[in-house]
Scaffold this motif. Structure first.
Motif, PDB file in Angstrom:
ATOM      1  N   ASN A 138       0.212 -25.971 -33.230  1.00 55.76           N
ATOM      2  CA  ASN A 138       1.286 -24.712 -32.985  1.00 55.76           C
ATOM      3  C   ASN A 138       0.383 -23.512 -32.508  1.00 55.76           C
ATOM      4  N   ILE A 139       0.580 -23.095 -31.359  1.00 58.07           N
ATOM      5  CA  ILE A 139      -0.286 -21.772 -30.727  1.00 58.07           C
ATOM      6  C   ILE A 139       0.808 -20.866 -30.894  1.00 58.07           C
ATOM      7  N   CYS A 140       0.619 -19.788 -31.601  1.00 58.96           N
ATOM      8  CA  CYS A 140       1.317 -18.341 -31.844  1.00 58.96           C
ATOM      9  C   CYS A 140       1.117 -17.468 -30.712  1.00 58.96           C
ATOM     10  N   ILE A 141       2.087 -17.330 -29.648  1.00 60.62           N
ATOM     11  CA  ILE A 141       1.713 -16.397 -28.411  1.00 60.62           C
ATOM     12  C   ILE A 141       3.024 -15.379 -28.494  1.00 60.62           C
ATOM     13  N   ASN A 142       2.535 -14.072 -28.295  1.00 64.50           N
ATOM     14  CA  ASN A 142       3.574 -13.069 -28.272  1.00 64.50           C
ATOM     15  C   ASN A 142       4.541 -13.113 -29.494  1.00 64.50           C
ATOM     16  N   TYR A 143       3.611 -13.341 -30.748  1.00 64.93           N
ATOM     17  CA  TYR A 143       4.460 -13.529 -31.977  1.00 64.93           C
ATOM     18  C   TYR A 143       4.015 -12.439 -32.924  1.00 64.93           C
ATOM     19  N   GLY A 144       4.936 -12.056 -33.805  1.00 69.31           N
ATOM     20  CA  GLY A 144       4.985 -10.999 -34.815  1.00 69.31           C
ATOM     21  C   GLY A 144       5.791 -11.415 -36.071  1.00 69.31           C
ATOM     22  N   ALA A 145       5.426 -11.571 -37.115  1.00 68.99           N
ATOM     23  CA  ALA A 145       6.319 -12.097 -38.399  1.00 68.99           C
ATOM     24  C   ALA A 145       7.526 -11.211 -38.583  1.00 68.99           C
ATOM     25  N   ARG A 146       7.192  -9.929 -38.544  1.00 75.55           N
ATOM     26  CA  ARG A 146       8.294  -8.815 -38.965  1.00 75.55           C
ATOM     27  C   ARG A 146       9.320  -8.974 -37.993  1.00 75.55           C
ATOM     28  N   ASP A 147       8.938  -9.058 -36.867  1.00 75.02           N
ATOM     29  CA  ASP A 147       9.956  -9.328 -35.631  1.00 75.02           C
ATOM     30  C   ASP A 147      10.907 -10.617 -35.743  1.00 75.02           C
ATOM     31  N   GLU A 148      10.073 -11.697 -35.984  1.00 80.74           N
ATOM     32  CA  GLU A 148      10.755 -13.095 -36.319  1.00 80.74           C
ATOM     33  C   GLU A 148      11.708 -12.845 -37.265  1.00 80.74           C
ATOM     34  N   ILE A 149      11.290 -12.284 -38.730  1.00 79.72           N
ATOM     35  CA  ILE A 149      12.302 -11.907 -39.574  1.00 79.72           C
ATOM     36  C   ILE A 149      13.685 -11.140 -39.163  1.00 79.72           C
ATOM     37  N   LEU A 150      13.321 -10.192 -38.577  1.00 83.52           N
ATOM     38  CA  LEU A 150      14.347  -9.245 -37.994  1.00 83.52           C
ATOM     39  C   LEU A 150      15.328 -10.143 -37.243  1.00 83.52           C
ATOM     40  N   GLN A 151      14.865 -10.735 -36.162  1.00 81.88           N
ATOM     41  CA  GLN A 151      15.477 -11.670 -35.283  1.00 81.88           C
ATOM     42  C   GLN A 151      16.399 -12.834 -36.081  1.00 81.88           C
ATOM     43  N   ALA A 152      15.820 -13.325 -37.174  1.00 76.85           N
ATOM     44  CA  ALA A 152      16.563 -14.342 -37.961  1.00 76.85           C
ATOM     45  C   ALA A 152      17.515 -13.507 -38.701  1.00 76.85           C
ATOM     46  N   THR A 153      17.332 -12.377 -39.153  1.00 79.46           N
ATOM     47  CA  THR A 153      18.274 -11.800 -39.959  1.00 79.46           C
ATOM     48  C   THR A 153      19.483 -11.419 -39.243  1.00 79.46           C
ATOM     49  N   ARG A 154      19.179 -10.899 -37.906  1.00 80.78           N
ATOM     50  CA  ARG A 154      20.196 -10.380 -37.032  1.00 80.78           C
ATOM     51  C   ARG A 154      21.042 -11.517 -36.658  1.00 80.78           C
ATOM     52  N   SER A 155      20.417 -12.731 -36.388  1.00 80.12           N
ATOM     53  CA  SER A 155      21.373 -14.064 -35.965  1.00 80.12           C
ATOM     54  C   SER A 155      22.359 -14.506 -37.254  1.00 80.12           C
ATOM     55  N   LEU A 156      21.808 -14.329 -38.444  1.00 77.59           N
ATOM     56  CA  LEU A 156      22.539 -14.696 -39.485  1.00 77.59           C
ATOM     57  C   LEU A 156      23.852 -13.738 -39.646  1.00 77.59           C
ATOM     58  N   ALA A 157      23.537 -12.508 -39.395  1.00 78.03           N
ATOM     59  CA  ALA A 157      24.383 -11.287 -39.550  1.00 78.03           C
ATOM     60  C   ALA A 157      25.445 -11.561 -38.563  1.00 78.03           C
ATOM     61  N   ARG A 158      25.440 -11.976 -37.391  1.00 78.73           N
ATOM     62  CA  ARG A 158      26.136 -12.319 -36.498  1.00 78.73           C
ATOM     63  C   ARG A 158      26.976 -13.189 -36.708  1.00 78.73           C
ATOM     64  N   ALA A 161      29.434 -12.209 -39.349  1.00 77.53           N
ATOM     65  CA  ALA A 161      30.602 -11.267 -38.683  1.00 77.53           C
ATOM     66  C   ALA A 161      31.469 -12.040 -38.117  1.00 77.53           C
ATOM     67  N   ALA A 162      31.126 -13.251 -37.516  1.00 76.07           N
ATOM     68  CA  ALA A 162      32.071 -13.906 -36.567  1.00 76.07           C
ATOM     69  C   ALA A 162      32.803 -14.790 -37.383  1.00 76.07           C
ATOM     70  N   GLY A 163      32.564 -15.065 -38.815  1.00 79.33           N
ATOM     71  CA  GLY A 163      33.097 -15.767 -39.610  1.00 79.33           C
ATOM     72  C   GLY A 163      32.751 -17.332 -39.751  1.00 79.33           C
ATOM     73  N   GLU A 164      31.515 -17.649 -39.109  1.00 78.56           N
ATOM     74  CA  GLU A 164      31.081 -18.965 -38.772  1.00 78.56           C
ATOM     75  C   GLU A 164      30.103 -19.224 -40.093  1.00 78.56           C
ATOM     76  N   LEU A 165      29.907 -18.047 -40.899  1.00 78.60           N
ATOM     77  CA  LEU A 165      29.056 -18.554 -42.144  1.00 78.60           C
ATOM     78  C   LEU A 165      29.353 -17.380 -43.114  1.00 78.60           C
ATOM     79  N   ALA A 166      29.252 -17.726 -44.527  1.00 81.66           N
ATOM     80  CA  ALA A 166      29.706 -16.934 -45.496  1.00 81.66           C
ATOM     81  C   ALA A 166      28.253 -16.354 -45.939  1.00 81.66           C
ATOM     82  N   ALA A 167      28.432 -15.383 -46.364  1.00 77.32           N
ATOM     83  CA  ALA A 167      27.244 -14.555 -46.887  1.00 77.32           C
ATOM     84  C   ALA A 167      26.515 -15.310 -48.000  1.00 77.32           C
ATOM     85  N   ASP A 168      27.230 -15.757 -48.929  1.00 83.27           N
ATOM     86  CA  ASP A 168      26.820 -16.406 -50.098  1.00 83.27           C
ATOM     87  C   ASP A 168      26.226 -17.742 -49.658  1.00 83.27           C
TER      88      ASP A 168
END
Length: 246
Positions: A138-158, A161-168
């Motif tokens: 695996n070669i990490c290119i244009n990678y940043g862990a904080r950005d990765e975590i933020l993007q994952a959080t936003r995806s789950l939040a969406r 919000a869409a009712g596709e996933l329960a917060a719990d």
């Protein structure tokens, strides 16, 4: 802890199964020799070849290399262009050896900002090697862990919000599915070269329980023997995962 004086002694303890490396020291290597920084990056590319080959010979199933961070875009434009040129060279000229040696290549990171030809080369390299099973590289290119975590959080939040996933319903396993490293096991061992002792926004979530080994060797001088020493140090440690040792 530096492994500069540690012997590369054999040890029967299993692992590591996944080694991650922060490849640091190219610029200092070049400066010490009165050379431009790009010369250090070129020698660093040679070290990548040695270490990938050495990891395969040592039976390491997964190797992850930090090649270019999201913060590296702030470097001088000439240096960034040189680094992108070396990336093109690696993808086009090292692919046959990777394939021949049974390596499956995966590029991890945000493709935004990468030139279209580099994205095309990445896709072709991953397609060519996807069936290989000797070692995952695996070669990490244009990678940043904080950005990765933020993007994952936003995806789950969406999804919530869409009712596709329960917060719990969000647990560690579900969160990891949203990370760029989804499907890749967490590193057992994280190595940083050049004597620096920090992890620089690299795999912050994934390295929660990784053993950290810091070596004084500059990346262009790093090779299989240094990898063996780091593994020997890893095998001497008692991994407790928050529990009580023996």
């Amino acid at each position: 802890m530096s492994t500069a004086s540690l012997p590369a002694a054999a040890d029967p303890t299993p692992g590591p199964h996944h080694v991650a490396i922060i490849m640091d020291g190219n610029g200092r290597w070049a400066k010490a020799r009165g050379l431009p920084r790009v010369a250090g990056h070129r020698r660093g590319a040679d070290a990548v070849r040695r270490v990938v080959r050495g990891a395969g010979e040592l039976g390491i199933p997964v190797l992850t290399l930090f090649a270019f961070s999201t913060e590296n875009w702030t470097r001088p434009a000439d240096e960034v262009n040189d680094l992108m040129g070396l990336l093109r060279h690696y993808l086009r000229n090292e692919l046959e050896e990777l394939h021949k040696n049974g390596a499956r290549l995966r590029v991890i990171g945000n493709r935004d900002g990468l030139a279209a030809d580099i994205v095309r080369d990445i896709d072709e390299a991953q397609k060519m090697t996807k069936a290989n099973a000797r070692i995952d590289v695996n070669i990490c290119i244009n990678y940043g862990a904080r950005d990765e975590i933020l993007q994952a959080t936003r995806s789950l939040a969406r999804s919530v919000a869409a009712g596709e996933l329960a917060a719990d319903g969000i647990d560690e396993a579900r969160f990891e599915q949203e990370l760029l490293t989804a499907g890749v096991p967490d590193p057992d061992l994280l190595i940083r070269t050049s004597g620096e002792q920090r992890i620089s926004n690299f795999l912050l979530w994934q390295c929660a329980y990784a053993e950290l080994v810091f070596v004084d060797t500059l990346w262009p001088d790093f090779g299989k023997e240094h990898l063996e020493r780091a593994i020997a140090e890893f095998r001497r440690r008692e991994r407790r995962y928050g529990g009580v040792g023996g």
